[in-house]
Design an enzyme around this catalytic site. Sequence first.
Site, short mmCIF file in Angstrom:
data_model
loop_
_atom_site.label_atom_id
_atom_site.label_comp_id
_atom_site.label_asym_id
_atom_site.label_seq_id
_atom_site.Cartn_x
_atom_site.Cartn_y
_atom_site.Cartn_z
N VAL A 154 0.81 -1.22 0.00
CA VAL A 154 0.00 0.00 0.00
C VAL A 154 0.84 1.27 0.00
CG1 VAL A 154 -1.99 -1.10 1.09
CG2 VAL A 154 -0.23 -0.04 2.53
N ASP A 155 2.16 1.13 0.19
CA ASP A 155 3.02 2.33 0.18
C ASP A 155 4.22 2.09 -0.73
OD1 ASP A 155 3.85 4.87 0.81
OD2 ASP A 155 4.69 4.33 2.76
N LEU A 156 3.93 1.66 -1.95
CA LEU A 156 5.02 1.36 -2.89
C LEU A 156 5.56 2.70 -3.42
CD1 LEU A 156 6.51 -0.99 -4.24
CD2 LEU A 156 4.87 -0.87 -6.11
N ASN A 160 10.89 2.88 -0.57
CA ASN A 160 10.64 1.53 -0.07
C ASN A 160 11.15 0.46 -1.04
OD1 ASN A 160 9.57 2.49 2.28
ND2 ASN A 160 7.47 2.55 1.51
N ARG A 197 0.91 4.64 -7.52
CA ARG A 197 1.58 5.29 -6.39
C ARG A 197 3.08 5.38 -6.65
NH1 ARG A 197 0.13 6.56 -1.40
NH2 ARG A 197 1.81 6.79 0.10
#
Length: 230
Positions: A154-156, A160, A197
């Site tokens: 969910v936070d690509l 990261n 994202r």
Amino acid sequence: MQLIVSPGYEQVTASWFSPDFWGRSAAPVSAGGRGGAWFIESDTSELVLRHYRRGGLVASLAEKTYFFTGFDRTRSTAEFNLLRKLRELSLPVPEPVAAITWKYRALWYRAAILVKRIPGAVTFAESECLEEATLWAEVGALIRRFHDEGLDHVDLNCDNILVSRGRIYLIDFDRCRLRAGVENSADAEWKRKNLDRLYRSVEKRCSRLDSEKRATCWASLLRAYQKKSS
Ligand SMILES: Nc1ncnc2c1ncn2[C@@H]1O[C@H](COP(=O)(O)OP(=O)(O)O)[C@@H](O)[C@H]1O
Ligand SMILES: [Mg+2]
């Protein structure tokens, strides 16, 4: 308080989650974090300590506390278990070392996790190979492998994705989940959202490439992603 420790790390105690405990052996991570991460040099290994925090503009009082619904469901326990599963699937992610949950008042908790540091890793945007389309293609193929296994990151973003000695790793699995069955169809909406994202992050973080170069690199990533991994 609940402490979970991986086999081989039985010496870990609750103090290990406090940066002060480490003195000069703890250094705040400067690249890519939101201020709750430290590199730790223990006697035996290099670790990363992360305290769970909300990003963005949430009021400081609520910054580090989360609503408690059971020790098995806290952020640290969830990420620790997910990392274990991803490693069982032979995906390149950091080794989880230990996870802690501190109950805080009746209904709230704080949490932290320790993982093994990936030696010599830099974030994707810092990589000296950023101009090479092959690096982007490798990232695309890797994301595809994670997606094929059902991992919804969910936070690509560029911070990261780490690069170390030519190998690529994904990190930071807070709130991520493995989706199975019908939720993991080839055209699932969450897969597109992960890529959207990352694209937005590339536009921000990879500004040292001009927009034309960025477009070709991104196309390489997508092409490798779309190719069926065998
Ligand atoms: N296992 C690791 N090995 C090397 N560096 C790491 C590792 N985990 C995190 N980092 C570094 O710390 C930064 C922040 O960690 P991350 O897990 O993404 O937490 P957050 O984004 O919530 O602050 C990363 O962008 C990376 O630079
Ligand atoms: Mg991160």
